[in-house]
Scaffold this active site. Structure first.
Site, PDB file in Angstrom:
ATOM      1  N   MET A  30       0.669  -1.097  -0.103  1.00 13.87           N
ATOM      2  CA  MET A  30      -0.195  -0.003   0.292  1.00 13.87           C
ATOM      3  C   MET A  30       0.967   1.191   0.118  1.00 13.87           C
ATOM      4  SD  MET A  30      -3.425  -1.001   1.957  1.00 13.87           S
ATOM      5  CE  MET A  30      -2.784  -0.707   3.588  1.00 13.87           C
ATOM      6  N   LEU A  33       6.612   3.289   1.555  1.00 16.91           N
ATOM      7  CA  LEU A  33       7.635   2.024   1.798  1.00 16.91           C
ATOM      8  C   LEU A  33       8.698   2.144   2.832  1.00 16.91           C
ATOM      9  CD1 LEU A  33       8.033   0.935  -1.892  1.00 16.91           C
ATOM     10  CD2 LEU A  33       6.110   0.098  -0.425  1.00 16.91           C
ATOM     11  N   GLY A  36      11.120  -2.846   5.487  1.00 15.54           N
ATOM     12  CA  GLY A  36      10.383  -4.273   5.332  1.00 15.54           C
ATOM     13  C   GLY A  36       9.832  -4.511   4.109  1.00 15.54           C
ATOM     14  N   HIS A  37       9.364  -3.458   3.526  1.00 13.00           N
ATOM     15  CA  HIS A  37       8.798  -3.697   2.040  1.00 13.00           C
ATOM     16  C   HIS A  37      10.050  -3.898   1.142  1.00 13.00           C
ATOM     17  CE1 HIS A  37       5.563  -0.826   3.580  1.00 13.00           C
ATOM     18  NE2 HIS A  37       4.766  -1.774   3.073  1.00 13.00           N
ATOM     19  N   GLU A 150       5.485 -11.346   6.919  1.00 13.07           N
ATOM     20  CA  GLU A 150       4.944 -12.128   8.040  1.00 13.07           C
ATOM     21  C   GLU A 150       4.579 -11.225   9.103  1.00 13.07           C
ATOM     22  OE1 GLU A 150       7.956 -15.119   9.403  1.00 13.07           O
ATOM     23  OE2 GLU A 150       7.331 -16.652   7.593  1.00 13.07           O
ATOM     24  N   LYS A 151       4.944 -10.135   9.031  1.00 13.06           N
ATOM     25  CA  LYS A 151       4.430  -9.055   9.906  1.00 13.06           C
ATOM     26  C   LYS A 151       2.770  -9.033   9.970  1.00 13.06           C
ATOM     27  CE  LYS A 151       3.741  -4.667  11.797  1.00 13.06           C
ATOM     28  NZ  LYS A 151       2.552  -4.303  11.338  1.00 13.06           N
ATOM     29  N   ASP A 152       2.182  -9.129   8.921  1.00 14.44           N
ATOM     30  CA  ASP A 152       0.685  -9.519   8.932  1.00 14.44           C
ATOM     31  C   ASP A 152       0.511 -10.690   8.731  1.00 14.44           C
ATOM     32  OD1 ASP A 152      -0.337  -6.231   8.671  1.00 14.44           O
ATOM     33  OD2 ASP A 152       0.919  -6.192   7.073  1.00 14.44           O
ATOM     34  N   SER A 187       6.469  -0.700  10.337  1.00 15.47           N
ATOM     35  CA  SER A 187       5.196  -0.436   9.832  1.00 15.47           C
ATOM     36  C   SER A 187       4.847   0.665   9.286  1.00 15.47           C
ATOM     37  CB  SER A 187       4.076  -0.936  10.923  1.00 15.47           C
ATOM     38  OG  SER A 187       2.728  -0.185  10.596  1.00 15.47           O
ATOM     39  N   SER A 188       4.212   0.930   8.199  1.00 18.65           N
ATOM     40  CA  SER A 188       3.923   2.336   7.488  1.00 18.65           C
ATOM     41  C   SER A 188       3.228   3.119   8.734  1.00 18.65           C
ATOM     42  CB  SER A 188       3.093   2.464   6.112  1.00 18.65           C
ATOM     43  OG  SER A 188       3.784   1.670   5.516  1.00 18.65           O
TER      44      SER A 188
HETATM   45  O1  PAF Z   1      -0.235  -5.769   3.434  1.00 18.98           O
HETATM   46  C1  PAF Z   1      -0.389  -4.892   2.779  1.00 18.98           C
HETATM   47  O2  PAF Z   1       0.091  -3.797   2.469  1.00 18.98           O
HETATM   48  C2  PAF Z   1      -1.990  -4.851   2.266  1.00 18.98           C
HETATM   49  O3  PAF Z   1      -2.838  -5.693   2.951  1.00 18.98           O
HETATM   50  C3  PAF Z   1      -2.030  -5.512   0.824  1.00 18.98           C
HETATM   51  C4  PAF Z   1      -1.415  -7.186   0.743  1.00 18.98           C
HETATM   52  C5  PAF Z   1      -1.100  -4.785  -0.112  1.00 18.98           C
HETATM   53  C6  PAF Z   1      -3.335  -5.610   0.181  1.00 18.98           C
HETATM   54  O4  PAF Z   1      -3.769  -4.330  -0.181  1.00 18.98           O
END
Ligand code: PAF
Length: 285
Positions: A30, A33, A36-37, A150-152, A187-188
């Site tokens: 999303m 960044l 982590g991204h 894996e954070k989410d 985390s953002s």
């Molecule tokens: O983890 C995220 O940033 C979002 O939930 C995702 C997987 C891009 C879906 O919008």
């Protein structure tokens, strides 16, 4: 690095890569960044010849009182970071491109059961939004591999389940959490924390570590362990939503001899809601 916003253009590019015998990886994000991204991009780069990163703040995964409007957005910076991390293409579509029929109603993907527990209990509708947009992105890009953090952790389990249930031809890879030096998971949303809250935030990770140590020492009273962690977080100034010890594979309630566990937490610090988790490989006595 190419930047595209139209589905048809993206499909043409992927078809060209495939015609040249190249494999393709996807990193949905999303935006806003952080390191982590970028680790996800590098992970996708190790698994495929070309990497598509998507930046799309998906409106359907935010509840009515959540932070969709104020969610941090900075496409120019994201673009530079992605190019530096080795992404081949940035796909940044408008909402109407992804939801041609609008964001209300229409076809949605519901991952029954998994989507209603833990995060789903506190964020009703969130995983339907995630599952729907991820299914769309996988259908749009038709990649070989897709990487999620894996954070989410629950999101990753939900995505693995939908890929299995809908027979989608893609390999899902989970990439490890990237943490700041003091242990806070990147985390953002960390930008929302005040300096005092930011100083307190690593307590989340420390509480997970302490709970893991108790599990590794042989404790198996899951509820007692969870309430101990809830108590510690409350005393530290958090307002916890849950601490849960679950089976890592499917987030079900673990048996006493379960070896692959995950401890998941969600807690509020002021107006910011943080989530984190820690895997535990427990060896039964
Ligand atoms: O983890 C995220 O940033 C979002 O939930 C995702 C997987 C891009 C879906 O919008």
């Amino acid at each position: 690095m190419e930047v595209l916003s139209q589905i048809a253009e993206l499909r043409r590019q992927v078809a060209d890569w495939r015609a040249a015998g190249l494999t393709v990886g996807l990193v949905p994000t999303m935006g806003s960044l952080h390191a982590g991204h970028l680790s996800l991009v590098r992970c996708a780069g190790a698994a495929a010849d070309r990497v598509i990163a998507t930046v799309f703040v998906n409106p359907t995964q935010f509840g009515p009182n959540e932070d969709f409007e104020r969610y941090p957005r900075n496409l120019g910076r994201d673009r530079e970071l992605l190019a530096g991390a080795g992404a081949s293409l940035l796909f940044a579509p408008a909402v109407a491109e992804i939801y041609p029929g609008g964001t209300v109603g229409g076809t949605t993907v519901e991952v029954t059961g998994l989507a209603d527990i833990l995060e789903g209990r506190f964020r009703p509708g969130h995983f339907a939004g995630v599952a729907t947009v991820v299914t769309k992105l996988l259908n749009i890009a038709q990649v070989d591999v897709a990487v999620f953090g894996e954070k989410d952790f629950q999101q990753l389990v939900v995505i693995r389940r939908l890929v299995r249930d809908l027979c989608l031809p893609v390999r899902i890879v989970g990439a490890p959490i990237v943490r700041d030096v003091d242990g806070l998971a990147l985390s953002s949303r960390n930008v929302y924390l005040s300096p005092a809250e930011r100083a307190l935030a690593p307590t989340l990770q420390r509480t997970l570590q302490a709970t893991r140590a108790r599990v590794l020492a042989g404790e198996r009273g899951w509820e007692q362990l969870e309430s101990g962690a809830l108590e510690a977080l409350t005393q530290a100034g958090f307002v916890p939503d849950y601490v849960a010890i679950r089976r890592a594979a499917d987030l079900g309630a673990p048996a006493a001899d379960e070896a692959e566990l995950v401890i998941l937490v969600a807690a509020r610090l002021g107006t910011t809601r943080l989530i984190d988790n820690l895997r535990v490989e427990a060896v039964s006595a």
